[in-house]
Scaffold this motif. Sequence first.
Motif, short mmCIF file in Angstrom:
data_model
loop_
_atom_site.label_atom_id
_atom_site.label_comp_id
_atom_site.label_asym_id
_atom_site.label_seq_id
_atom_site.Cartn_x
_atom_site.Cartn_y
_atom_site.Cartn_z
N ALA A 30 10.28 6.18 11.96
CA ALA A 30 10.46 6.44 10.59
C ALA A 30 9.39 6.04 9.65
O ALA A 30 9.78 6.23 8.32
CB ALA A 30 11.85 6.08 10.33
N THR A 31 8.60 4.97 9.99
CA THR A 31 7.82 4.29 9.19
C THR A 31 6.85 5.16 8.54
O THR A 31 6.23 5.99 9.06
CB THR A 31 7.24 3.03 9.91
N LEU A 32 6.70 5.20 7.26
CA LEU A 32 5.82 5.94 6.35
C LEU A 32 4.40 5.42 6.49
O LEU A 32 3.54 6.23 6.63
CB LEU A 32 6.41 6.12 4.85
N ARG A 33 4.22 4.09 6.39
CA ARG A 33 3.15 3.46 6.18
C ARG A 33 3.01 2.17 7.09
O ARG A 33 3.80 1.42 6.89
CB ARG A 33 2.60 3.27 4.91
N SER A 34 1.98 2.08 7.76
CA SER A 34 1.74 0.60 8.66
C SER A 34 1.46 -0.20 7.75
O SER A 34 0.96 -0.19 6.57
CB SER A 34 0.85 0.86 9.78
N LEU A 35 1.52 -1.61 8.12
CA LEU A 35 0.98 -2.79 7.33
C LEU A 35 -0.59 -2.59 7.02
O LEU A 35 -1.06 -2.90 6.00
CB LEU A 35 1.24 -4.13 7.86
N PRO A 36 -1.45 -2.10 8.08
CA PRO A 36 -2.79 -1.79 7.78
C PRO A 36 -2.97 -0.78 6.75
O PRO A 36 -3.93 -0.84 5.85
CB PRO A 36 -3.42 -1.40 9.06
N ASP A 37 -2.01 0.31 6.82
CA ASP A 37 -2.15 1.30 5.63
C ASP A 37 -1.88 0.78 4.32
O ASP A 37 -2.54 1.02 3.39
CB ASP A 37 -1.22 2.38 5.88
#
Length: 401
Positions: A59-66
């Motif tokens: 369900a995560t929209l953006r990863s931490l790198p994003d």
Amino acid sequence: MKRIVVVGASAAGLTAAEAIRRRGWGGTLTLIGAESRPPYDRPPLSKQILTGAWEPERATLRSLPDLARLRADLRLGQRATALDVPRHRVRLADGASVRFDALVIATGVAPRRMPDSDLAGVHVLRTLDDAIALRAALRAGPRVVVVGAGFLGTEVAAAARTMGLEVTVAEPEPVPVRRPFGDRIGALVADLHRAHGTRLRCGVPVRRLRGASGRVTGVELGDGTTLPADVVVLALGATPATGWLAGSGLRLGDGVECDAYCRAAPGVYAAGDVAAWPNAHFGTRMRLEHRMNATEQALAAVGNLLGDATPYASVPYFWTDQYDTRIQAYGIFPPGAELRFVHGDPSDAHFAAAYGHHGRVVGVLGWNAPRQVRTLRRLVVDRTPWTAFRAAPSRSPAIVN
């Protein structure tokens, strides 16, 4: 303008932050979110996450790198506690203060609760952590009572039945989803749930939760009966998350009161579930708790913050998935609207319907009819006169209560 702050890191806040950078603005950007998790999508929480079809990370929209590519000061796990508009500061729970030249408020909503809802076995569903906790509780095979038969309550009931659980839904209104769609569609949703084995107790108020030794044991209804329960899910709607704005000078009614440009004060904008604004397309003030509105309104708010000066006059779109049925809707569905079925037949579980109000088509709904409802959307966009539309034959006219 050197500093923009976005408070709220869910869909609306994330969209706002990304739009700011996409528009080429290169100043200091701060994104503040009460949850420590990276931004995630909420619609799957009551469906795929709850049943276990998805693991939470999906369900995560953006990863931490994003998120790092936003070049933003990320303040995740930090709750905003106060806003000082004249001094252009947001105060955080840890005592820090963040300055801004422009601000986007996207703090969403908080679930309503009942007295004694701190009993073990009582759940609400708003956050990913809520969904994970409820999923773990459902895997134990409990008797489930869902209090409230709006979209969230009926989706949770469908998910629990899909897991093979004994489920009862308690709802003071005579049918589920009555407020958004009226009695006729509500009766069809009730039939859908009964066909899948969900017990419905509609038309009876909920009096209180019952418990023993700190754990919930049932839900007492207004007629004196008690529904036994090992797990109770409260799906009683939500209230705008505006408590932190008390004393800020912003107008707070049903959310942050904005103008047609999503502006709450000079340099202060709001978007998503927390924002109330006059929608000129329908001639009414509204606040929407819909996923698509979170994205669209955030884009509009940022555009106006950066100089577009374009009123936000959207046609809302929302959907609900329950069992093998998808209900999709465009527009608004006010009490007193006339309902007409214009494609298919309700008995076939495949149809489309239109709603007329004050002489115009104001909403269209599709039940397992995605292509037809997308086509009918144009009736709402064009504000088609209802008198012309009524000339078409209809087997089942109705009035939305």
